[in-house]
Scaffold this active site. Structure first.
Site, PDB file in Angstrom:
ATOM      1  N   GLU A 273       0.900  -1.163  -0.027  1.00 59.24           N
ATOM      2  CA  GLU A 273      -0.010  -0.142   0.178  1.00 59.24           C
ATOM      3  C   GLU A 273       0.744   1.339  -0.192  1.00 59.24           C
ATOM      4  O   GLU A 273       1.916   1.108   0.773  1.00 59.24           O
ATOM      5  CB  GLU A 273      -0.886  -0.138   1.213  1.00 59.24           C
ATOM      6  CG  GLU A 273      -1.478   1.226   1.687  1.00 59.24           C
ATOM      7  CD  GLU A 273      -2.570   1.628   0.760  1.00 59.24           C
ATOM      8  OE1 GLU A 273      -3.379   1.118  -0.057  1.00 59.24           O
ATOM      9  OE2 GLU A 273      -2.668   3.135   0.549  1.00 59.24           O
ATOM     10  N   CYS A 348     -13.226  -0.846  -8.873  1.00 57.93           N
ATOM     11  CA  CYS A 348     -14.341   0.214  -8.980  1.00 57.93           C
ATOM     12  C   CYS A 348     -14.552   1.011 -10.210  1.00 57.93           C
ATOM     13  O   CYS A 348     -15.283   2.158 -10.196  1.00 57.93           O
ATOM     14  CB  CYS A 348     -14.203   1.030  -7.479  1.00 57.93           C
ATOM     15  SG  CYS A 348     -12.577   2.201  -7.791  1.00 57.93           S
TER      16      CYS A 348
HETATM   17  N1  SAH Z   1      -8.383  -3.097  -0.551  1.00 55.94           N
HETATM   18  C1  SAH Z   1      -8.739  -2.074   0.154  1.00 55.94           C
HETATM   19  C2  SAH Z   1      -8.521  -0.508  -0.326  1.00 55.94           C
HETATM   20  C3  SAH Z   1      -8.901  -0.403  -1.673  1.00 55.94           C
HETATM   21  S1  SAH Z   1      -8.661   1.560  -2.241  1.00 55.94           S
HETATM   22  C4  SAH Z   1     -10.177  -1.974   0.729  1.00 55.94           C
HETATM   23  O1  SAH Z   1     -10.789  -2.879   0.164  1.00 55.94           O
HETATM   24  O2  SAH Z   1     -10.400  -1.285   1.605  1.00 55.94           O
HETATM   25  C5  SAH Z   1      -7.367   1.558  -3.112  1.00 55.94           C
HETATM   26  C6  SAH Z   1      -6.175   2.001  -2.431  1.00 55.94           C
HETATM   27  O3  SAH Z   1      -4.916   1.544  -3.123  1.00 55.94           O
HETATM   28  C7  SAH Z   1      -5.826   2.837  -1.376  1.00 55.94           C
HETATM   29  O4  SAH Z   1      -5.690   2.695  -0.087  1.00 55.94           O
HETATM   30  C8  SAH Z   1      -4.650   3.876  -1.994  1.00 55.94           C
HETATM   31  O5  SAH Z   1      -4.077   4.394  -1.160  1.00 55.94           O
HETATM   32  C9  SAH Z   1      -3.918   2.841  -2.722  1.00 55.94           C
HETATM   33  N2  SAH Z   1      -2.956   3.196  -3.632  1.00 55.94           N
HETATM   34  C10 SAH Z   1      -3.359   4.059  -4.610  1.00 55.94           C
HETATM   35  N3  SAH Z   1      -2.046   4.369  -5.498  1.00 55.94           N
HETATM   36  C11 SAH Z   1      -1.268   3.220  -5.181  1.00 55.94           C
HETATM   37  C12 SAH Z   1      -0.104   2.411  -5.704  1.00 55.94           C
HETATM   38  N4  SAH Z   1       0.435   3.231  -6.981  1.00 55.94           N
HETATM   39  N5  SAH Z   1       0.721   1.880  -5.135  1.00 55.94           N
HETATM   40  C13 SAH Z   1       0.022   1.085  -3.851  1.00 55.94           C
HETATM   41  N6  SAH Z   1      -1.227   1.469  -3.486  1.00 55.94           N
HETATM   42  C14 SAH Z   1      -1.718   2.510  -4.064  1.00 55.94           C
END
Ligand code: SAH
Length: 392
Positions: A273, A348
């Site tokens: 993350e 999404c």
């Molecule tokens: N799986 C989780 C969060 C999904 S939201 C759930 O179901 O609650 C998408 C997530 O991707 C967010 O927390 C955002 O911070 C993260 N994110 C965005 N770009 C990213 C990247 N380049 N590398 C890693 N994480 C990333």
């Protein structure tokens, strides 16, 4: 006129349907909305595999566990109002109750507006940068009943703070924590940097799929917990864990999917993350759930994946749940060279999902199932979970 042209259209139930713009599909019955979403998925994703019938909500109302209201002073009527910004503007449209929002949260916000008057507190004025209350954010754990109120103020000074907190708790004994967030910048971001806990622990907990998750004012948490469980259960079903798998949870947020997987049959899980606060919450969440076979790392999922692919270690399954922009090209290329047997993609945005499935399919992954889940009734947003398997 419109009603005649499209017979299934209905008059939107919400009086601020047009001004708010949040519920784009409210002019359709819920059944029609589901058909519309199913059609869209079939058009965009049907070429990759079978699109299962969308899983809708039995009661598609008041599903949002997180509610936010902007405060402003209405000069014409000489009173403080609270509600939503008119779409693409900074005019506050007064809203006291919303079909999609948690009803307890809406009531708390209305009562806070009343208390402002009693305590002679003002609403923040975006034009002058003066005034006190900018926003109120309420989060409620549907599984636990815990309620967090975040008062976003333009100044750190909070006159009559203790009495205000006491009065609010008296009106709403269900509130378990109150936080003041100070946002003194001229910005359209709701939350500022500084936080002061005024009552309770400063966080709430919710339960999801038999696990407990801590929610702080800023951390990301799915806004429709009922459907999140439907979504995660499907993701676990598509993962077919047997107790032997080494699993990667990419774009893991606060670790929810990985923790559920670690508890439902993964041998070990690694979450990746980008957001540092989310990683901190994820580590805490794993501890709170007594899950010992999970680790988290902070960084860009694409870069991390490239490193893993080079190391040559075997991984059996990758969950990915990227933001609307989808996975990066670097991530997908590295994923294909890592070559896990199964991939479970949670998306999404069906458009970026279609783009990414095209890349995976060209690299020897076959789509087994596509399951749309209605996480956001009355809006145009569509969530899907897709199970893929490597073909060679
Ligand atoms: N799986 C989780 C969060 C999904 S939201 C759930 O179901 O609650 C998408 C997530 O991707 C967010 O927390 C955002 O911070 C993260 N994110 C965005 N770009 C990213 C990247 N380049 N590398 C890693 N994480 C990333």
């Amino acid at each position: 006129m419109e009603e005649k042209r499209v017979p299934e259209e209905q008059r939107p139930q919400c009086p601020v349907y047009r001004k708010c713009g949040g519920c784009q599909l409210q002019n359709m019955s819920y059944e029609r909305q589901l058909i519309w979403k199913q059609d869209r998925c079939r058009k965009l994703l049907g070429k990759f595999g079978k699109v299962l019938p969308i899983l809708g909500m039995e009661r598609p109302y008041h599903y949002r566990n997180k509610v936010q209201a902007a405060f402003a002073f209405d000069k014409r009527h000489n009173k403080i109002i609270s509600g939503v910004y008119q779409s693409s503007s900074h005019w506050v449209v007064p809203v006291d109750s919303c079909l999609t929002e948690d009803e307890t949260a809406d009531r708390i916000i209305v009562d806070i507006r009343g208390l402002l008057k009693d305590f002679k507190l003002t609403a923040y004025d975006e034009n002058t940068g003066r005034g006190f209350l900018r926003h109120v954010l309420v989060k409620r754990g549907f599984g636990t009943g815990e309620v967090m109120v975040v008062l976003v103020t333009g100044t750190p000074v909070f006159p009559g703070k203790n009495n205000f907190v006491r009065a609010l708790r008296k009106l709403h004994p269900e509130i378990t924590t109150i936080v003041q967030n100070v946002n003194d910048r001229r910005t359209s971001m709701v939350l500022g940097e500084r936080e002061k806990v005024l009552f309770g622990p400063g966080t709430i907990t919710d339960t999801l799929c038999g696990c407990r998750f801590r929610i702080s004012p800023k951390s990301f948490y799915q806004i429709n917990p009922k459907q999140t469980q439907v979504l995660y259960n499907k993701a676990m079903e598509f993962a077919r864990l047997t107790g032997r798998e080494r699993v990667l949870d990419a774009y893991c947020g606060t670790g929810t999917i990985g923790i559920v997987a670690a508890k439902s049959g993964a041998k070990e899980v690694l979450g990746v993350e980008l957001n540092r606060d989310a990683v901190r919450d994820a580590i805490q969440n794993a501890k709170d759930n007594g899950v010992k076979n999970i680790w988290f790392t902070c960084g860009d999922a694409g870069e991390y994946m490239e490193g893993l692919a080079l190391s040559g270690e075997p991984w059996d399954l990758v969950f990915l749940d990227p933001p609307r922009a989808g996975a990066s090209r670097a991530f997908l290329t590295a994923l294909c060279s890592l070559g896990p047997k199964r991939v479970v993609y949670i998306s999404c945005d069906p458009e970026t999902l279609a783009r990414d499935l095209g890349i995976l399919q060209a690299n020897h992954y076959r789509v087994e199932q596509i399951q749309p889940v209605d996480m956001f009734p009355h809006t145009q947003h569509i969530e899907c979970v897709v199970g893929l398997i490597r073909t060679r």
